[in-house]
Design a protein around this motif. Structure first.
Motif, PDB file in Angstrom:
ATOM      1  N   ARG A   1      57.088  60.159  49.826  1.00 23.32           N
ATOM      2  CA  ARG A   1      57.621  60.785  48.605  1.00 23.32           C
ATOM      3  C   ARG A   1      58.606  59.875  47.879  1.00 23.32           C
ATOM      4  N   ILE A   2      59.347  59.072  48.635  1.00 25.79           N
ATOM      5  CA  ILE A   2      60.267  58.122  47.997  1.00 25.79           C
ATOM      6  C   ILE A   2      59.494  57.101  47.168  1.00 25.79           C
ATOM      7  N   LEU A   3      58.450  56.522  47.759  1.00 20.22           N
ATOM      8  CA  LEU A   3      57.662  55.521  47.049  1.00 20.22           C
ATOM      9  C   LEU A   3      56.924  56.140  45.865  1.00 20.22           C
ATOM     10  N   ALA A   4      56.362  57.345  46.058  1.00 18.76           N
ATOM     11  CA  ALA A   4      55.636  57.992  44.968  1.00 18.76           C
ATOM     12  C   ALA A   4      56.559  58.231  43.772  1.00 18.76           C
ATOM     13  N   ALA A   5      57.780  58.692  44.022  1.00 21.58           N
ATOM     14  CA  ALA A   5      58.721  58.957  42.936  1.00 21.58           C
ATOM     15  C   ALA A   5      59.103  57.668  42.213  1.00 21.58           C
ATOM     16  N   ALA A   6      59.388  56.614  42.960  1.00 18.24           N
ATOM     17  CA  ALA A   6      59.780  55.346  42.339  1.00 18.24           C
ATOM     18  C   ALA A   6      58.624  54.749  41.545  1.00 18.24           C
ATOM     19  N   MET A   7      57.411  54.843  42.077  1.00 22.29           N
ATOM     20  CA  MET A   7      56.249  54.305  41.367  1.00 22.29           C
ATOM     21  C   MET A   7      55.995  55.056  40.069  1.00 22.29           C
TER      22      MET A   7
ATOM     23  N   ASP B   1      62.652  39.052  54.305  1.00 23.34           N
ATOM     24  CA  ASP B   1      62.540  38.635  52.900  1.00 23.34           C
ATOM     25  C   ASP B   1      62.992  39.749  51.963  1.00 23.34           C
ATOM     26  N   LEU B   2      62.503  40.968  52.218  1.00 24.26           N
ATOM     27  CA  LEU B   2      62.817  42.086  51.324  1.00 24.26           C
ATOM     28  C   LEU B   2      64.291  42.461  51.412  1.00 24.26           C
ATOM     29  N   GLY B   3      64.854  42.422  52.615  1.00 24.16           N
ATOM     30  CA  GLY B   3      66.268  42.742  52.773  1.00 24.16           C
ATOM     31  C   GLY B   3      67.168  41.830  51.966  1.00 24.16           C
ATOM     32  N   LEU B   4      66.780  40.555  51.848  1.00 23.08           N
ATOM     33  CA  LEU B   4      67.567  39.612  51.056  1.00 23.08           C
ATOM     34  C   LEU B   4      67.275  39.757  49.563  1.00 23.08           C
ATOM     35  N   TYR B   5      66.005  39.894  49.220  1.00 21.54           N
ATOM     36  CA  TYR B   5      65.614  39.952  47.812  1.00 21.54           C
ATOM     37  C   TYR B   5      66.271  41.133  47.094  1.00 21.54           C
ATOM     38  N   VAL B   6      66.315  42.297  47.753  1.00 22.98           N
ATOM     39  CA  VAL B   6      66.873  43.481  47.099  1.00 22.98           C
ATOM     40  C   VAL B   6      68.381  43.370  46.918  1.00 22.98           C
TER      41      VAL B   6
ATOM     42  N   VAL C   1      64.066  51.273  48.136  1.00 23.88           N
ATOM     43  CA  VAL C   1      63.756  50.181  49.062  1.00 23.88           C
ATOM     44  C   VAL C   1      64.673  50.227  50.274  1.00 23.88           C
ATOM     45  N   GLU C   2      65.970  50.424  50.037  1.00 25.57           N
ATOM     46  CA  GLU C   2      66.921  50.473  51.147  1.00 25.57           C
ATOM     47  C   GLU C   2      66.566  51.603  52.119  1.00 25.57           C
ATOM     48  N   ARG C   3      66.196  52.763  51.579  1.00 25.28           N
ATOM     49  CA  ARG C   3      65.866  53.887  52.452  1.00 25.28           C
ATOM     50  C   ARG C   3      64.563  53.632  53.210  1.00 25.28           C
ATOM     51  N   VAL C   4      63.574  53.061  52.546  1.00 22.00           N
ATOM     52  CA  VAL C   4      62.314  52.739  53.222  1.00 22.00           C
ATOM     53  C   VAL C   4      62.560  51.725  54.331  1.00 22.00           C
TER      54      VAL C   4
ATOM     55  N   LEU D   1      59.827  46.959  44.839  1.00 19.73           N
ATOM     56  CA  LEU D   1      59.048  48.147  45.181  1.00 19.73           C
ATOM     57  C   LEU D   1      57.765  47.753  45.912  1.00 19.73           C
ATOM     58  N   GLY D   2      57.124  46.688  45.452  1.00 23.30           N
ATOM     59  CA  GLY D   2      55.928  46.221  46.138  1.00 23.30           C
ATOM     60  C   GLY D   2      56.207  45.809  47.570  1.00 23.30           C
ATOM     61  N   GLY D   3      57.345  45.165  47.794  1.00 23.03           N
ATOM     62  CA  GLY D   3      57.722  44.807  49.156  1.00 23.03           C
ATOM     63  C   GLY D   3      57.886  46.029  50.037  1.00 23.03           C
ATOM     64  N   ALA D   4      58.473  47.101  49.473  1.00 22.10           N
ATOM     65  CA  ALA D   4      58.636  48.345  50.233  1.00 22.10           C
ATOM     66  C   ALA D   4      57.286  48.991  50.523  1.00 22.10           C
ATOM     67  N   VAL D   5      56.347  48.895  49.584  1.00 25.28           N
ATOM     68  CA  VAL D   5      55.001  49.409  49.835  1.00 25.28           C
ATOM     69  C   VAL D   5      54.365  48.653  51.005  1.00 25.28           C
TER      70      VAL D   5
END
Length: 366
Positions: A267-273, A338-343, A310-313, A230-234
């Motif tokens: 809104r995606i990030l706010a909901a996940a957070m 990095d994020l694409g692999l980590y997730v 994360v995928e949608r972001v 989630l932090g990576g998506a932020v």
């Protein structure tokens, strides 16, 4: 320069205030300069392990905030921090802190670096057999990230009774051999994962057969990984917003498509957070178990929800920013790879199927 560094190291806050986060800021401010330098990141992770909270001990939300904040700066840095902090938590949970008090075979005054190696793969098997009060490990363990650069690790191995157990092991022992990983990924290039071979290596048992996977901390650790995703998506969302602001400053106001994408990202990030923060509160107050749900089912919900976010972001940011930043902005291009692999540590439909089985048995909040 100072203003840019402050923007890069802005913490990801779930519940804390920015002012309340200040005691933890020095390590975050050191990460941009250390990014890409694994020994420097390990040193920072060891420092963090001395003071950062452990899950389930009353400040789980703060732990998730710290992990997310590291990933928002540099995803690979979080990939260094998270397993070290998880190992420290595991040692505490097993009430075997004596393993952490032993001198590091190749450490510095700063402490001992730890990894967690629990993956399985066809053709690789690590076996443990008792030897006195300890155990001896023989065989191979796959997917061991940074093994050659770590001092110690928590590893899982097959036991004589047909189960698996966790052990603390010194990776500097002469019976440990780390293969050179055939790591061709463009993401997490500084965090290669390879196979480690163990030849009659002594190890200290942690918790007994079955304990590692059955403890609540296993689920808590899985949620900590989700906090990193989630932090990576932020971080990616901040890149997107900064790009739009820079364009506006140059006279290119964002159009409706770009604004709609930014609104969806928000809104995606706010909901996940919010979901992650709520779950952290339930971990600490014990209400998760009281609601009749297993900790693991909630971990699967959190991980699946965050992975989908994360995928949608990633999709929104990549499609709206276009090829230019991927080609010429090194920090942004690295973050996205990095994020694409980590997730990918989330197993998609297979993890959903596991959650579905639990749901079918009534292990659900609805």
């Amino acid at each position: 320069m100072e203003e840019r560094l402050q923007a890069v190291t802005t913490p990801v806050l779930l519940e804390s205030s920015a002012a309340g986060f200040s005691p933890w800021g020095s390590i975050l401010r050191a990460i941009p300069e250390a990014a890409g330098d694994v020994p420097a990141l390990l040193a920072l992770a060891v420092e963090a392990g001395e003071t950062w909270p452990r899950p389930g001990e009353g400040r789980t939300s703060l732990l998730f905030e710290l992990l997310a904040s590291v990933a928002a700066i540099d995803v690979a840095a979080a990939r260094v921090f998270e397993p070290h902090l998880d190992a420290i938590a595991i040692l505490s949970q097993a009430a075997r802190t004596d393993t952490a008090d032993q001198p590091a075979a190749a450490g510095s005054a700063g402490g001992t670096s730890w990894g967690v190696f629990a993956a399985e793969a066809p053709g690789a098997r690590l076996n443990a057999r008792p030897e006195g009060a300890a155990a001896v490990l023989d065989g191979a363990k796959p997917w061991c990230s940074l093994a050659a650069g770590l001092d110690r690790a928590v590893v899982t191995a097959h036991t004589d009774d047909g189960g698996r157990a966790a052990f603390a092991v010194d990776l500097r022992h002469p019976g440990v051999r780390c293969e050179e990983p055939a790591w061709v990924a463009r993401g997490l290039r500084e965090i290669p994962s390879g196979t480690v071979h163990f030849d009659h290596v002594p190890a200290l048992p942690l918790g007994g057969t079955g304990w590692y996977h059955s403890r609540p901390g296993f689920a808590w650790g899985g949620m900590g990984v989700a906090a990193c995703w989630l932090g990576g998506a932020v971080g990616a969302a901040r890149d997107f917003r900064a790009g739009l602001l820079a364009g506006a400053d140059a006279g290119r106001e964002p159009d409706q498509v770009a604004l709609a994408a930014l609104g969806e990202v928000d809104r995606i990030l706010a909901a996940a957070m919010q979901y992650l923060a709520r779950t952290a509160t339930h971990i600490d107050d014990g209400s998760l178990a009281a609601a009749g749900q297993s900790t693991w089912s909630e971990a699967q919900r959190v991980r699946g929800t965050v992975a989908a976010a994360v995928e949608r972001v990633l999709q929104l940011v990549l499609s709206n920013r276009g090829p230019g930043p991927l080609a010429f902005d090194e920090r942004y291009a690295k973050r996205m790879a990095d994020l694409g692999l980590y997730v990918r540590q989330h197993h998609g439909a297979r993890d959903d199927a596991q959650l579905g089985r639990l749901t079918l048995k009534g292990d659900c909040p609805w």
